[in-house]
Design a protein around this motif. Structure first.
Motif, PDB file in Angstrom:
ATOM      1  N   PHE A  46       1.013  -1.307  -0.303  1.00 10.96           N
ATOM      2  CA  PHE A  46      -0.215   0.355  -0.126  1.00 10.96           C
ATOM      3  C   PHE A  46       1.039   1.162  -0.262  1.00 10.96           C
ATOM      4  O   PHE A  46       0.144   1.944  -0.096  1.00 10.96           O
ATOM      5  CB  PHE A  46      -0.760   0.065   1.180  1.00 10.96           C
ATOM      6  N   VAL A  47       2.046   1.094   0.250  1.00 13.20           N
ATOM      7  CA  VAL A  47       3.411   2.026   0.348  1.00 13.20           C
ATOM      8  C   VAL A  47       4.288   1.758  -0.752  1.00 13.20           C
ATOM      9  O   VAL A  47       4.899   1.203   0.408  1.00 13.20           O
ATOM     10  CB  VAL A  47       3.366   2.464   1.854  1.00 13.20           C
ATOM     11  N   PRO A  48       4.126   2.413  -2.011  1.00  9.87           N
ATOM     12  CA  PRO A  48       4.957   1.805  -2.947  1.00  9.87           C
ATOM     13  C   PRO A  48       6.403   2.523  -2.691  1.00  9.87           C
ATOM     14  O   PRO A  48       6.803   2.775  -2.042  1.00  9.87           O
ATOM     15  CB  PRO A  48       4.967   2.691  -4.208  1.00  9.87           C
ATOM     16  N   ALA A  49       7.699   1.868  -2.788  1.00 14.45           N
ATOM     17  CA  ALA A  49       8.894   1.846  -1.797  1.00 14.45           C
ATOM     18  C   ALA A  49      10.146   2.430  -2.513  1.00 14.45           C
ATOM     19  O   ALA A  49      10.076   3.523  -1.356  1.00 14.45           O
ATOM     20  CB  ALA A  49      10.087   0.335  -3.011  1.00 14.45           C
ATOM     21  N   ILE A  50       9.606   3.497  -3.357  1.00 13.59           N
ATOM     22  CA  ILE A  50       9.405   4.822  -4.331  1.00 13.59           C
ATOM     23  C   ILE A  50       9.203   6.065  -3.165  1.00 13.59           C
ATOM     24  O   ILE A  50       9.429   6.953  -2.212  1.00 13.59           O
ATOM     25  CB  ILE A  50       9.055   5.396  -5.471  1.00 13.59           C
ATOM     26  N   VAL A  51       8.205   6.089  -2.166  1.00 19.92           N
ATOM     27  CA  VAL A  51       7.876   6.369  -1.381  1.00 19.92           C
ATOM     28  C   VAL A  51       8.716   6.374  -0.091  1.00 19.92           C
ATOM     29  O   VAL A  51       8.827   7.659   0.870  1.00 19.92           O
ATOM     30  CB  VAL A  51       5.881   6.238  -1.244  1.00 19.92           C
ATOM     31  N   VAL A  75       1.324  11.136  -1.597  1.00 24.77           N
ATOM     32  CA  VAL A  75       0.923  10.735  -3.776  1.00 24.77           C
ATOM     33  C   VAL A  75       1.621  11.011  -4.784  1.00 24.77           C
ATOM     34  O   VAL A  75       1.856  10.403  -6.055  1.00 24.77           O
ATOM     35  CB  VAL A  75       0.213  12.272  -3.854  1.00 24.77           C
ATOM     36  N   TYR A  76       2.509  12.068  -4.955  1.00 28.81           N
ATOM     37  CA  TYR A  76       3.855  12.013  -5.599  1.00 28.81           C
ATOM     38  C   TYR A  76       4.342  10.500  -5.959  1.00 28.81           C
ATOM     39  O   TYR A  76       5.033  10.125  -7.098  1.00 28.81           O
ATOM     40  CB  TYR A  76       5.167  12.861  -5.233  1.00 28.81           C
ATOM     41  N   GLY A  77       4.650   9.420  -5.107  1.00 28.50           N
ATOM     42  CA  GLY A  77       5.468   8.633  -5.002  1.00 28.50           C
ATOM     43  C   GLY A  77       4.976   7.489  -5.714  1.00 28.50           C
ATOM     44  O   GLY A  77       4.558   6.700  -6.941  1.00 28.50           O
ATOM     45  N   TRP A  78       3.125   7.616  -5.064  1.00 29.82           N
ATOM     46  CA  TRP A  78       2.238   6.590  -6.425  1.00 29.82           C
ATOM     47  C   TRP A  78       2.189   7.054  -7.659  1.00 29.82           C
ATOM     48  O   TRP A  78       1.907   6.142  -8.122  1.00 29.82           O
ATOM     49  CB  TRP A  78       0.798   6.583  -5.269  1.00 29.82           C
ATOM     50  N   LEU A  79       2.199   8.600  -8.005  1.00 28.97           N
ATOM     51  CA  LEU A  79       1.928   8.495  -9.078  1.00 28.97           C
ATOM     52  C   LEU A  79       3.440   7.973  -9.965  1.00 28.97           C
ATOM     53  O   LEU A  79       3.493   7.945 -11.287  1.00 28.97           O
ATOM     54  CB  LEU A  79       2.114  10.353  -9.482  1.00 28.97           C
ATOM     55  N   VAL A  80       4.416   8.237  -8.910  1.00 24.23           N
ATOM     56  CA  VAL A  80       5.643   7.561  -9.983  1.00 24.23           C
ATOM     57  C   VAL A  80       5.100   5.601 -10.321  1.00 24.23           C
ATOM     58  O   VAL A  80       5.559   5.300 -11.359  1.00 24.23           O
ATOM     59  CB  VAL A  80       6.679   7.517  -9.266  1.00 24.23           C
ATOM     60  N   ALA A  81       4.948   5.139  -9.186  1.00 28.01           N
ATOM     61  CA  ALA A  81       5.059   3.822  -9.580  1.00 28.01           C
ATOM     62  C   ALA A  81       3.697   3.515 -10.070  1.00 28.01           C
ATOM     63  O   ALA A  81       3.681   2.307 -10.422  1.00 28.01           O
ATOM     64  CB  ALA A  81       4.137   3.027  -7.355  1.00 28.01           C
ATOM     65  N   ILE A 105      14.206   4.707 -13.921  1.00 26.07           N
ATOM     66  CA  ILE A 105      13.199   5.991 -13.354  1.00 26.07           C
ATOM     67  C   ILE A 105      12.964   5.479 -12.242  1.00 26.07           C
ATOM     68  O   ILE A 105      12.822   6.821 -11.325  1.00 26.07           O
ATOM     69  CB  ILE A 105      10.991   5.299 -13.520  1.00 26.07           C
ATOM     70  N   SER A 106      12.854   4.629 -11.263  1.00 28.23           N
ATOM     71  CA  SER A 106      12.934   4.851  -9.900  1.00 28.23           C
ATOM     72  C   SER A 106      14.185   5.798  -9.409  1.00 28.23           C
ATOM     73  O   SER A 106      14.066   5.879  -8.040  1.00 28.23           O
ATOM     74  CB  SER A 106      12.780   3.655  -9.338  1.00 28.23           C
ATOM     75  N   ALA A 107      15.430   4.948  -9.466  1.00 29.93           N
ATOM     76  CA  ALA A 107      16.193   5.832  -9.425  1.00 29.93           C
ATOM     77  C   ALA A 107      16.537   7.091  -9.448  1.00 29.93           C
ATOM     78  O   ALA A 107      17.231   8.070  -8.649  1.00 29.93           O
ATOM     79  CB  ALA A 107      17.677   4.888  -9.974  1.00 29.93           C
TER      80      ALA A 107
END
Length: 406
Positions: free
Chosen positions: A29-34, A76-82, A95-97
């Motif tokens: 529910f919380v992506p790694a990028i977040v 929000v920004y992290g979920w957008l990337v995910a 992209i994540s890096a």
């Protein structure tokens, strides 16, 4: 393969699966990028609080609310990337890096400049960033330790992807398009609305919004007719000019902190004793308000008596506007005008071109022409003061001896 080897392989596989399962649960529910953005922001927040050295915040409730909204914005920004990254492992990791490194660089910019990043800075300094001397100056400010921060963020992304495919194998919502639309709407509301946040991404997006609004407010400056902002009538009635005009030295000191003028240390010593001694001998303004934070804007205001523009590279964007500035006025009174600055090169932000346009007969910089430097010379954005002033007066003496005039 023996039984022992098979058992070791099964054990290693089980550990990998356990780690992958652990990472999957934490990133469902919380992506790694977040998590990475949160970690970077937490490190920076801790440094900011430590830098305050016990100074209390003005409003604890407002500060806590800002912190909460900042983490919510990064969510929000992290979920957008995910939601945007593809399932291709290399592309998702890259992209994540890139996002993690970008946020780390924005935090570094904030830390070193005490201000949040504006995308317009890259465009304004696009030519200067290609100059080797400018890059060396920026590198001397940052130091090698600063590069460890974004590099560490990239390493973490690669390690997490290697351990559990947490970036390329994200649990996708059933209605991905709807979730993506909701994230875009939430990001737009955060960036353009009244939400009190202090994260770097929101600050940079709001700067873009502010610059767009300025473009709609400000009139075009090209093609404007010459206007004598500094008029002759303003200097009338000051008395008869002496037979031999005195030397005029106009010294502009950048980043001079007026809070230290006429104040003392805890043991009673003055911070600026020499400057304080000059106050009774000249015109001293008790309440002076600076108009900008860039050298060209300050030089424009000081030399031409006009408020600098709020946007654009002033010496380049407003090159077509003609003004009657200080060097032209001095030239009318028989002076030879010389512009010399401690910055490395005159081409920085078109300074040399502008100074020539407003009438300076001689234009110099710390590396134009190239000059010898003592081994222990200190460089920042410019040459250290004592070396710079000594070299200027050596030039002045040789220029006068060769018939250069006043």
């Amino acid at each position: 393969m023996g039984d022992g080897a098979r058992a070791a392989e099964r054990s290693l596989t089980a550990r990998r699966e356990a780690l992958a399962g652990f990472l999957s649960r934490w990133t469902r529910f919380v992506p790694a990028i977040v998590w990475i953005l949160w970690a970077l922001h937490t490190l920076f927040l801790e440094r900011r609080l430590a830098d305050r050295k016990g100074t209390p915040v003005e409003s604890l409730s407002a500060f806590l609310l800002e912190v909460v909204f900042s983490y919510a914005a990064l969510f929000v920004y992290g979920w957008l990337v995910a939601l945007l990254v593809p399932r291709n492992r290399v592309a998702a990791t890259a992209i994540s890096a890139a996002v993690a490194a970008l946020y780390a660089l924005m935090l570094l910019y904030h830390w070193h400049t005490r201000g949040q990043f504006e995308w317009g800075v890259l465009w304004r300094f696009r030519r200067e960033m290609l100059d080797l001397e400018v890059r060396r100056t920026i590198g001397s400010f940052l130091g090698w330790r600063s590069y460890v921060f974004p590099a560490g963020a990239v390493v973490v992304v690669v390690l997490l992807e290697t351990a559990g495919r947490v970036f390329s194998n994200l649990p996708r919502p059933r209605r991905r398009g709807l979730a993506l639309l909701a994230c875009v709407a939430a990001a737009a509301f955060i960036a353009l609305g009244p939400v009190p946040t202090s994260d770097e991404l929101t600050a940079s997006l709001r700067a873009i919004q502010g610059n767009w609004r300025l473009t709609r407010m400000l009139p075009k400056g090209t093609g404007a007719e010459r206007y004598p902002f500094a008029r002759r009538s303003l200097v009338s009635g000051v008395g008869t000019a002496p037979a031999t005009p005195p030397n005029v030295f106009f010294v502009v000191i950048e980043s001079f902190n007026a809070n230290f003028v006429e104040t003392k240390t805890g043991d009673g010593r003055e911070y600026t004793p020499f400057f304080n001694s000059l106050i009774p001998r000249g015109v001293y303004v008790e309440n002076f308000y600076g108009n900008s934070m860039e050298s060209p804007r300050g030089q424009l205001a000081t030399l031409c008596s006009v408020l600098p523009a709020m946007r654009g590279t002033v010496f380049e964007t407003y090159r077509g506007i003609r003004m009657r500035c200080l060097p032209e006025i001095l030239d009318d009174h028989g002076y030879r005008t010389v512009f010399d600055e401690a910055a490395r090169l005159l081409k920085f932000e078109d300074t040399g071109t502008f100074m020539e346009a407003i009438g300076f007969q001689v234009r110099r910089a710390a590396l134009e022409p190239e000059r010898e430097r003592p081994a222990d010379t200190v460089w920042g954005w410019g040459l250290q003061d004592d070396v710079f002033f000594r070299e200027f007066f050596q030039f002045r003496d040789s220029d006068r001896a060769s018939g250069g005039g006043s």
